[in-house]
Scaffold this motif. Sequence first.
Motif, PDB file in Angstrom:
ATOM      1  N   SER A  18       0.805  -1.206   0.000  1.00 23.42           N
ATOM      2  CA  SER A  18       0.000   0.000   0.000  1.00 23.42           C
ATOM      3  C   SER A  18       0.839   1.257   0.000  1.00 23.42           C
ATOM      4  O   SER A  18       0.323   2.344  -0.193  1.00 23.42           O
ATOM      5  CB  SER A  18      -0.917   0.004   1.224  1.00 23.42           C
ATOM      6  OG  SER A  18      -0.149  -0.033   2.413  1.00 23.42           O
ATOM      7  N   ARG A  19       2.173   1.115   0.245  1.00 30.18           N
ATOM      8  CA  ARG A  19       3.021   2.277   0.316  1.00 30.18           C
ATOM      9  C   ARG A  19       3.784   2.497  -0.973  1.00 30.18           C
ATOM     10  O   ARG A  19       3.842   1.624  -1.831  1.00 30.18           O
ATOM     11  CB  ARG A  19       3.982   2.140   1.502  1.00 30.18           C
ATOM     12  CG  ARG A  19       3.290   2.232   2.848  1.00 30.18           C
ATOM     13  CD  ARG A  19       4.269   2.007   3.986  1.00 30.18           C
ATOM     14  NE  ARG A  19       4.717   0.619   4.039  1.00 30.18           N
ATOM     15  CZ  ARG A  19       5.641   0.177   4.896  1.00 30.18           C
ATOM     16  NH1 ARG A  19       6.176   1.008   5.749  1.00 30.18           N
ATOM     17  NH2 ARG A  19       5.989  -1.088   4.890  1.00 30.18           N
ATOM     18  N   PHE A  20       4.412   3.680  -1.064  1.00 30.22           N
ATOM     19  CA  PHE A  20       5.179   4.015  -2.255  1.00 30.22           C
ATOM     20  C   PHE A  20       6.421   3.136  -2.345  1.00 30.22           C
ATOM     21  O   PHE A  20       7.147   2.954  -1.378  1.00 30.22           O
ATOM     22  CB  PHE A  20       5.580   5.487  -2.207  1.00 30.22           C
ATOM     23  CG  PHE A  20       6.247   5.977  -3.457  1.00 30.22           C
ATOM     24  CD1 PHE A  20       5.494   6.418  -4.525  1.00 30.22           C
ATOM     25  CD2 PHE A  20       7.632   5.993  -3.552  1.00 30.22           C
ATOM     26  CE1 PHE A  20       6.115   6.879  -5.675  1.00 30.22           C
ATOM     27  CE2 PHE A  20       8.246   6.442  -4.700  1.00 30.22           C
ATOM     28  CZ  PHE A  20       7.494   6.887  -5.763  1.00 30.22           C
ATOM     29  N   VAL A  21       6.660   2.560  -3.506  1.00 30.95           N
ATOM     30  CA  VAL A  21       7.830   1.718  -3.736  1.00 30.95           C
ATOM     31  C   VAL A  21       8.822   2.495  -4.591  1.00 30.95           C
ATOM     32  O   VAL A  21       8.541   2.795  -5.752  1.00 30.95           O
ATOM     33  CB  VAL A  21       7.446   0.402  -4.444  1.00 30.95           C
ATOM     34  CG1 VAL A  21       8.684  -0.444  -4.717  1.00 30.95           C
ATOM     35  CG2 VAL A  21       6.449  -0.379  -3.602  1.00 30.95           C
ATOM     36  N   GLN A  74       1.954   3.433  -9.983  1.00 31.14           N
ATOM     37  CA  GLN A  74       2.305   4.660  -9.259  1.00 31.14           C
ATOM     38  C   GLN A  74       2.311   5.868 -10.185  1.00 31.14           C
ATOM     39  O   GLN A  74       1.952   6.975  -9.767  1.00 31.14           O
ATOM     40  CB  GLN A  74       3.668   4.476  -8.569  1.00 31.14           C
ATOM     41  CG  GLN A  74       3.589   3.523  -7.390  1.00 31.14           C
ATOM     42  CD  GLN A  74       4.916   3.290  -6.692  1.00 31.14           C
ATOM     43  OE1 GLN A  74       4.967   2.732  -5.617  1.00 31.14           O
ATOM     44  NE2 GLN A  74       6.019   3.696  -7.300  1.00 31.14           N
ATOM     45  N   TRP A  75       2.725   5.674 -11.431  1.00 29.85           N
ATOM     46  CA  TRP A  75       2.652   6.784 -12.387  1.00 29.85           C
ATOM     47  C   TRP A  75       1.196   7.213 -12.592  1.00 29.85           C
ATOM     48  O   TRP A  75       0.913   8.391 -12.825  1.00 29.85           O
ATOM     49  CB  TRP A  75       3.270   6.367 -13.726  1.00 29.85           C
ATOM     50  CG  TRP A  75       4.713   6.724 -13.847  1.00 29.85           C
ATOM     51  CD1 TRP A  75       5.782   5.882 -13.848  1.00 29.85           C
ATOM     52  CD2 TRP A  75       5.258   8.036 -14.005  1.00 29.85           C
ATOM     53  NE1 TRP A  75       6.950   6.586 -13.982  1.00 29.85           N
ATOM     54  CE2 TRP A  75       6.664   7.913 -14.095  1.00 29.85           C
ATOM     55  CE3 TRP A  75       4.698   9.316 -14.091  1.00 29.85           C
ATOM     56  CZ2 TRP A  75       7.515   9.003 -14.248  1.00 29.85           C
ATOM     57  CZ3 TRP A  75       5.548  10.413 -14.249  1.00 29.85           C
ATOM     58  CH2 TRP A  75       6.933  10.255 -14.327  1.00 29.85           C
ATOM     59  N   TRP A  76       0.294   6.250 -12.537  1.00 30.48           N
ATOM     60  CA  TRP A  76      -1.126   6.554 -12.749  1.00 30.48           C
ATOM     61  C   TRP A  76      -1.755   7.181 -11.512  1.00 30.48           C
ATOM     62  O   TRP A  76      -2.481   8.172 -11.607  1.00 30.48           O
ATOM     63  CB  TRP A  76      -1.862   5.265 -13.141  1.00 30.48           C
ATOM     64  CG  TRP A  76      -3.346   5.428 -13.273  1.00 30.48           C
ATOM     65  CD1 TRP A  76      -4.022   6.398 -13.980  1.00 30.48           C
ATOM     66  CD2 TRP A  76      -4.363   4.603 -12.678  1.00 30.48           C
ATOM     67  NE1 TRP A  76      -5.377   6.218 -13.871  1.00 30.48           N
ATOM     68  CE2 TRP A  76      -5.626   5.129 -13.083  1.00 30.48           C
ATOM     69  CE3 TRP A  76      -4.330   3.472 -11.881  1.00 30.48           C
ATOM     70  CZ2 TRP A  76      -6.827   4.560 -12.683  1.00 30.48           C
ATOM     71  CZ3 TRP A  76      -5.531   2.902 -11.494  1.00 30.48           C
ATOM     72  CH2 TRP A  76      -6.762   3.447 -11.883  1.00 30.48           C
ATOM     73  N   ARG A  77      -1.480   6.630 -10.328  1.00 29.52           N
ATOM     74  CA  ARG A  77      -2.135   7.072  -9.105  1.00 29.52           C
ATOM     75  C   ARG A  77      -1.374   8.156  -8.342  1.00 29.52           C
ATOM     76  O   ARG A  77      -1.983   8.943  -7.612  1.00 29.52           O
ATOM     77  CB  ARG A  77      -2.348   5.869  -8.167  1.00 29.52           C
ATOM     78  CG  ARG A  77      -3.299   4.819  -8.723  1.00 29.52           C
ATOM     79  CD  ARG A  77      -4.694   5.374  -8.937  1.00 29.52           C
ATOM     80  NE  ARG A  77      -5.278   5.860  -7.699  1.00 29.52           N
ATOM     81  CZ  ARG A  77      -5.996   5.125  -6.864  1.00 29.52           C
ATOM     82  NH1 ARG A  77      -6.215   3.849  -7.140  1.00 29.52           N
ATOM     83  NH2 ARG A  77      -6.499   5.652  -5.774  1.00 29.52           N
ATOM     84  N   MET A  78      -0.045   8.196  -8.478  1.00 29.06           N
ATOM     85  CA  MET A  78       0.766   9.159  -7.728  1.00 29.06           C
ATOM     86  C   MET A  78       1.783   9.841  -8.642  1.00 29.06           C
ATOM     87  O   MET A  78       2.993   9.797  -8.393  1.00 29.06           O
ATOM     88  CB  MET A  78       1.495   8.445  -6.586  1.00 29.06           C
ATOM     89  CG  MET A  78       0.593   7.858  -5.535  1.00 29.06           C
ATOM     90  SD  MET A  78       1.526   6.951  -4.248  1.00 29.06           S
ATOM     91  CE  MET A  78       1.725   5.358  -5.069  1.00 29.06           C
ATOM     92  N   PRO A  79       1.323  10.459  -9.714  1.00 25.51           N
ATOM     93  CA  PRO A  79       2.285  11.007 -10.690  1.00 25.51           C
ATOM     94  C   PRO A  79       3.185  12.097 -10.112  1.00 25.51           C
ATOM     95  O   PRO A  79       4.368  12.173 -10.472  1.00 25.51           O
ATOM     96  CB  PRO A  79       1.379  11.569 -11.797  1.00 25.51           C
ATOM     97  CG  PRO A  79       0.055  11.787 -11.139  1.00 25.51           C
ATOM     98  CD  PRO A  79      -0.071  10.717 -10.110  1.00 25.51           C
ATOM     99  N   LEU A  80       2.649  12.951  -9.228  1.00 25.46           N
ATOM    100  CA  LEU A  80       3.477  14.015  -8.666  1.00 25.46           C
ATOM    101  C   LEU A  80       4.602  13.440  -7.807  1.00 25.46           C
ATOM    102  O   LEU A  80       5.733  13.940  -7.829  1.00 25.46           O
ATOM    103  CB  LEU A  80       2.612  14.976  -7.848  1.00 25.46           C
ATOM    104  CG  LEU A  80       1.575  15.775  -8.635  1.00 25.46           C
ATOM    105  CD1 LEU A  80       0.771  16.675  -7.706  1.00 25.46           C
ATOM    106  CD2 LEU A  80       2.260  16.614  -9.719  1.00 25.46           C
ATOM    107  N   ARG A  81       4.281  12.411  -7.050  1.00 28.69           N
ATOM    108  CA  ARG A  81       5.294  11.795  -6.200  1.00 28.69           C
ATOM    109  C   ARG A  81       6.368  11.111  -7.029  1.00 28.69           C
ATOM    110  O   ARG A  81       7.559  11.163  -6.709  1.00 28.69           O
ATOM    111  CB  ARG A  81       4.624  10.797  -5.256  1.00 28.69           C
ATOM    112  CG  ARG A  81       5.466  10.472  -4.037  1.00 28.69           C
ATOM    113  CD  ARG A  81       4.678   9.671  -3.039  1.00 28.69           C
ATOM    114  NE  ARG A  81       5.465   9.466  -1.823  1.00 28.69           N
ATOM    115  CZ  ARG A  81       5.079   8.681  -0.825  1.00 28.69           C
ATOM    116  NH1 ARG A  81       3.930   8.052  -0.901  1.00 28.69           N
ATOM    117  NH2 ARG A  81       5.831   8.542   0.240  1.00 28.69           N
ATOM    118  N   VAL A  82       5.957  10.442  -8.104  1.00 31.63           N
ATOM    119  CA  VAL A  82       6.928   9.779  -8.965  1.00 31.63           C
ATOM    120  C   VAL A  82       7.808  10.811  -9.653  1.00 31.63           C
ATOM    121  O   VAL A  82       9.039  10.650  -9.746  1.00 31.63           O
ATOM    122  CB  VAL A  82       6.212   8.899 -10.001  1.00 31.63           C
ATOM    123  CG1 VAL A  82       7.224   8.306 -10.978  1.00 31.63           C
ATOM    124  CG2 VAL A  82       5.439   7.785  -9.313  1.00 31.63           C
TER     125      VAL A  82
END
Length: 330
Positions: A18-21, A74-82
């Motif tokens: 569930s966390r950022f990898v 992660q690119w789809w759900r957390m693009p700013l973080r990536v």
Amino acid sequence: MSAASTAPVASTSVLPGSRFVPIERFGAVMGLATLAHAWLLAHARYHAPWLIGALLAALALLLFVVLGLRTLWQWWRMPLRVRAEWAHPQSKPLVGTLWISLLLLPLLLAPANMLAARVLWGIGALGALAWAWHTLGSWLRGRHRLAHINAAWLIPVVGVLDIPLALPALRWLPALTPLAAFALLFGALFTPLVSALIFARMALGRALQPAQLAALLILAAPAAVASSVLRLVFPAWPMLALGVLLLAVFLLVLLLPQFARDSRAHDFEAAWWTLSFPLAATTVAAQLNTPWGGSAGLCLALLLLALTSAVVAALLLGSLRLYWRGSRAR
């Protein structure tokens, strides 16, 4: 160096959850794939168990697929973080672990599926060249601090050096021999420059944090990879390949005891997977150079194979424990 301790996008997870990898987890694919290649070489040369290499290869491929899907998610759900991770001065070079993984897996895939191996290699080669150009260009533009310099800055250089490794397996020699020469010269130019920056950071900067200790072994990776490239693509220079291998071994002997000493008081971190690739790459180089190393070379190759296998086994066990604790905490 791992971005896990400094970059704002860090995570302690080692497997998708569930966390950022972080992108640096592809370093585990690099280590597993290279160790698998070492065992398969040992099978061909000394009749070592084929099953060990096959299992490591399957694990490397499986982990690559899992991490690749997780990266896309992660690119789809957390693009700013990536984007923040891919732009941060300390974690940007670690994106190279993705391209290097794509360059190493064809060594394992070529005997089974040449087309898939060539496609993966093509994507990895273009990615490694483009990311090296982008990363080195960002350094030339400045705006970095001494604290930004870390051993991971060598990864874009190692990525370019890795490009020729699979060329013999892909049957693209001698057509792409000039590309291999370019990769070696690229490494010969930029490895000393970046290594000097890393040593300056170590001498003048603050003490390294636990997550950064394992990454120091990356300093041995360019020499190890260059030795393998010389042996595979330019076999007319055996003594040069053997000498570069000995340089990699010297760096491992210099850095590995320091990591073992300084990490003793710290709990396992997933970022320690960084040390698996330099060890495995040196092991492969030792396997390839045994014809000129004599009995001493054979002993060195077998010793490195045993050491790297033990380290990777410890990393796998530590990762499973870390993931189990994380799963229970959630």
